[in-house]
Design a protein around this motif. Structure first.
Motif, PDB file in Angstrom:
ATOM      1  N   VAL A  42       0.836  -1.289   0.385  1.00 38.40           N
ATOM      2  CA  VAL A  42      -0.159   0.221  -0.309  1.00 38.40           C
ATOM      3  C   VAL A  42       0.997   1.006   0.187  1.00 38.40           C
ATOM      4  CG1 VAL A  42      -2.251  -1.419   1.357  1.00 38.40           C
ATOM      5  CG2 VAL A  42      -0.189   0.161   2.792  1.00 38.40           C
ATOM      6  N   SER A  43       0.436   2.417  -0.763  1.00 39.32           N
ATOM      7  CA  SER A  43       1.320   3.888  -0.495  1.00 39.32           C
ATOM      8  C   SER A  43       0.875   4.500   0.780  1.00 39.32           C
ATOM      9  CB  SER A  43       0.138   4.731  -0.813  1.00 39.32           C
ATOM     10  OG  SER A  43      -0.921   4.537  -0.555  1.00 39.32           O
ATOM     11  N   LEU A  44       1.992   5.213   1.337  1.00 38.49           N
ATOM     12  CA  LEU A  44       1.919   5.714   2.836  1.00 38.49           C
ATOM     13  C   LEU A  44       0.322   6.286   3.336  1.00 38.49           C
ATOM     14  CD1 LEU A  44       5.915   7.921   3.048  1.00 38.49           C
ATOM     15  CD2 LEU A  44       4.682   5.490   4.137  1.00 38.49           C
ATOM     16  N   ALA A  45      -0.724   6.743   1.949  1.00 37.90           N
ATOM     17  CA  ALA A  45      -1.738   7.654   2.348  1.00 37.90           C
ATOM     18  C   ALA A  45      -2.834   6.042   3.078  1.00 37.90           C
ATOM     19  CB  ALA A  45      -1.679   8.628   1.236  1.00 37.90           C
ATOM     20  N   GLU A  46      -2.290   4.864   2.024  1.00 36.28           N
ATOM     21  CA  GLU A  46      -3.707   4.101   2.160  1.00 36.28           C
ATOM     22  C   GLU A  46      -3.093   3.275   3.756  1.00 36.28           C
ATOM     23  OE1 GLU A  46      -4.110   2.897  -2.489  1.00 36.28           O
ATOM     24  OE2 GLU A  46      -2.714   2.744  -2.151  1.00 36.28           O
ATOM     25  N   ALA A  47      -2.603   2.922   3.968  1.00 30.43           N
ATOM     26  CA  ALA A  47      -1.637   2.347   4.707  1.00 30.43           C
ATOM     27  C   ALA A  47      -2.591   2.153   5.963  1.00 30.43           C
ATOM     28  CB  ALA A  47      -0.480   2.713   5.511  1.00 30.43           C
ATOM     29  N   VAL A 114       8.755   4.637   5.893  1.00 30.81           N
ATOM     30  CA  VAL A 114       8.672   3.576   4.696  1.00 30.81           C
ATOM     31  C   VAL A 114       7.428   2.592   4.324  1.00 30.81           C
ATOM     32  CG1 VAL A 114      10.594   2.211   4.017  1.00 30.81           C
ATOM     33  CG2 VAL A 114      10.668   3.529   5.673  1.00 30.81           C
ATOM     34  N   THR A 115       6.790   2.486   2.725  1.00 30.43           N
ATOM     35  CA  THR A 115       6.442   1.345   2.280  1.00 30.43           C
ATOM     36  C   THR A 115       6.865   0.964   1.351  1.00 30.43           C
ATOM     37  OG1 THR A 115       4.098   1.240   2.008  1.00 30.43           O
ATOM     38  CG2 THR A 115       5.015   2.951   1.151  1.00 30.43           C
ATOM     39  N   LEU A 116       6.317  -0.447   0.870  1.00 24.30           N
ATOM     40  CA  LEU A 116       6.625  -0.804  -0.522  1.00 24.30           C
ATOM     41  C   LEU A 116       5.413  -0.792  -1.267  1.00 24.30           C
ATOM     42  CD1 LEU A 116       8.650  -2.886  -2.248  1.00 24.30           C
ATOM     43  CD2 LEU A 116       7.804  -4.173  -1.670  1.00 24.30           C
ATOM     44  N   ARG A 117       5.307   0.133  -2.550  1.00 25.96           N
ATOM     45  CA  ARG A 117       3.815   0.056  -2.690  1.00 25.96           C
ATOM     46  C   ARG A 117       3.768  -1.199  -3.627  1.00 25.96           C
ATOM     47  NH1 ARG A 117       4.662   5.655  -5.536  1.00 25.96           N
ATOM     48  NH2 ARG A 117       5.152   4.429  -7.384  1.00 25.96           N
ATOM     49  N   ALA A 118       2.668  -1.729  -4.284  1.00 26.18           N
ATOM     50  CA  ALA A 118       1.694  -2.793  -5.128  1.00 26.18           C
ATOM     51  C   ALA A 118       2.997  -2.506  -6.285  1.00 26.18           C
ATOM     52  CB  ALA A 118       0.661  -2.591  -5.317  1.00 26.18           C
ATOM     53  N   ASP A 119       3.309  -1.514  -6.373  1.00 22.26           N
ATOM     54  CA  ASP A 119       4.326  -1.854  -7.875  1.00 22.26           C
ATOM     55  C   ASP A 119       5.072  -1.568  -8.191  1.00 22.26           C
ATOM     56  OD1 ASP A 119       4.473   0.700  -7.365  1.00 22.26           O
ATOM     57  OD2 ASP A 119       3.810   2.321  -8.369  1.00 22.26           O
ATOM     58  N   GLY A 120       5.530  -2.472  -6.453  1.00 25.75           N
ATOM     59  CA  GLY A 120       7.515  -2.354  -6.050  1.00 25.75           C
ATOM     60  C   GLY A 120       8.094  -1.625  -6.640  1.00 25.75           C
ATOM     61  N   GLU A 121       7.337  -0.116  -6.205  1.00 21.55           N
ATOM     62  CA  GLU A 121       7.923   1.111  -5.522  1.00 21.55           C
ATOM     63  C   GLU A 121       7.880   1.828  -4.052  1.00 21.55           C
ATOM     64  OE1 GLU A 121       9.988   3.583  -7.487  1.00 21.55           O
ATOM     65  OE2 GLU A 121      10.030   1.756  -8.844  1.00 21.55           O
ATOM     66  N   ARG A 122       9.385   1.642  -3.756  1.00 13.32           N
ATOM     67  CA  ARG A 122      10.112   2.368  -2.258  1.00 13.32           C
ATOM     68  C   ARG A 122       9.409   3.929  -2.109  1.00 13.32           C
ATOM     69  NH1 ARG A 122      14.876  -0.197   0.478  1.00 13.32           N
ATOM     70  NH2 ARG A 122      13.381   0.331   2.647  1.00 13.32           N
ATOM     71  N   GLU A 123       8.400   4.027  -1.172  1.00 14.52           N
ATOM     72  CA  GLU A 123       8.104   5.163  -0.697  1.00 14.52           C
ATOM     73  C   GLU A 123       8.639   5.740   0.147  1.00 14.52           C
ATOM     74  OE1 GLU A 123       3.707   7.464  -0.523  1.00 14.52           O
ATOM     75  OE2 GLU A 123       3.887   5.984  -1.385  1.00 14.52           O
ATOM     76  N   PHE A 124       8.983   6.665   0.594  1.00 12.07           N
ATOM     77  CA  PHE A 124       9.972   6.944   1.876  1.00 12.07           C
ATOM     78  C   PHE A 124       9.096   8.576   2.517  1.00 12.07           C
ATOM     79  CE2 PHE A 124      13.450   4.656   0.129  1.00 12.07           C
ATOM     80  CZ  PHE A 124      13.642   4.038   1.341  1.00 12.07           C
TER      81      PHE A 124
END
Length: 341
Positions: A42-47, A114-124
């Protein structure tokens, strides 16, 4: 499968050998709290919620080395707050020397979401304005601890802001003058730099001082402004400097490549079912740096270097099978057991 220890030597150690294998590695840089979503993809916003975990690449490496039976210390600054004290306790529980840590009463311990989104991208998403790690002063350095090190390990995040940048450069100078092996993992975090150009310039500003450098394929592309990370000529012409003892390119589950003046090659990776890739690179660095600290002659012996790099690949692979960086870092026994299967 060849049986090896973390230094590529046989398990038949004398007491003198054991003394040698506990050569001190001092890790310099950031120590912070990572907040990781309680659900994956999930994205940070969706967590829906976040779980706190100790983070910061140099600190992860210090713990990783200790877990492998090596001797490590950490130099850096946290806030004089609950998170800062918690982080110091975690390092102590993992037998990392913390006499070089400093606590700032006026700044908070850094936080990172920190998250690993469903598309494989890390978001910080970082909370550092400024955080305690950015405020380490040269006068606060434990110089004697640096002078005792066999290996001095660092990243690039501590080069972004003053006064920490000055402290980093001073620590580097002390380590070099003391004859330490200098180990550099740039660990690019673009979101923390003012611009991509500033990141490139900052990372490269200390490039030619390092004895050992570990980079990823993505970092090669970034540092060479888009060149092919798999092209040996690109790596050798643009990133291999004359004083470098060892340049390592990590390729995740594919393994790694190594470059030394006299030889170069690749070591295959280890296939596992990944759960969380956080800390895999730090686990790899722990593995290879621990081997180098206990046996610097690895630079001259390709067979033993390859064994040490395979050991490091296994360290990284084991780490991705569990969530979080520090909780997943393996012991030496776990690596040898895994490699023997």
């Amino acid at each position: 499968m060849a049986q090896f220890t973390h230094s590529g030597k046989s398990d038949d150690h004398t007491k003198e050998d054991c003394k040698e294998t506990s050569a001190l590695v001092v890790c310099f840089g950031e120590l912070l709290i990572d907040f990781v979503p309680t659900v994956g993809g999930v994205s940070l916003a969706e967590a829906p919620a976040f779980k706190k975990a100790p983070g910061g690449a140099p600190a992860n490496v210090a713990v990783g080395i200790s877990r492998l039976g090596g001797s490590s210390a950490f130099i850096g600054k946290v806030g004089a707050d609950e998170f800062g004290y918690m982080l110091a306790d975690i390092l102590k529980q993992n037998n990392v020397e913390t006499s070089g840590m400093r606590f700032d009463p006026d700044a908070r311990t850094a936080l990172a979401f920190v998250t690993l989104r469903a598309d494989g991208e890390r978001e910080f998403l970082f909370f550092r304005n400024p955080s305690a790690d950015m405020l380490l002063h040269e006068s606060e350095l434990d110089q004697n601890l640096i002078k005792k090190a066999k290996v001095f390990h660092y990243g690039s995040i501590s080069l972004i802001d003053e006064p920490c940048k000055l402290a980093h450069l001073a620590a580097l100078r002390i380590a070099k003058e003391s004859g330490c092996i200098l180990s550099y993992d740039p660990n690019l975090r673009l979101a923390l730099w003012p611009s991509a150009e500033a990141a490139r310039k900052g990372i490269m500003s200390i490039w030619d001082q390092a004895d050992v450098i570990k980079i990823s394929e993505d970092e090669i592309t970034f540092l060479t402004c888009g060149d092919d990370p798999y092209d040996d000529n690109v790596v050798l012409k643009k990133l291999f400097h004359p004083n470098l003892k060892l340049l390592i390119v990590t390729e995740g589950s594919e393994g790694c490549r190594y470059y030394i003046k006299e030889f170069r090659g690749r070591v295959t990776g280890v296939t596992v079912k990944p759960v969380d890739t956080t800390g895999a690179g730090d686990a790899f660095v722990s593995g290879i740096i621990n081997s180098i600290a206990s046996d610097p002659s690895l630079f001259q012996d390709e067979k033993r270097l390859r064994e040490a790099l395979y050991f490091a690949n296994v360290c990284g692979a084991i780490t991705v099978t569990e969530r979080g960086a520090i909780p997943a870092l393996p012991t030496k026994e776990a690596v040898l057991q895994f490699a023997a299967v």
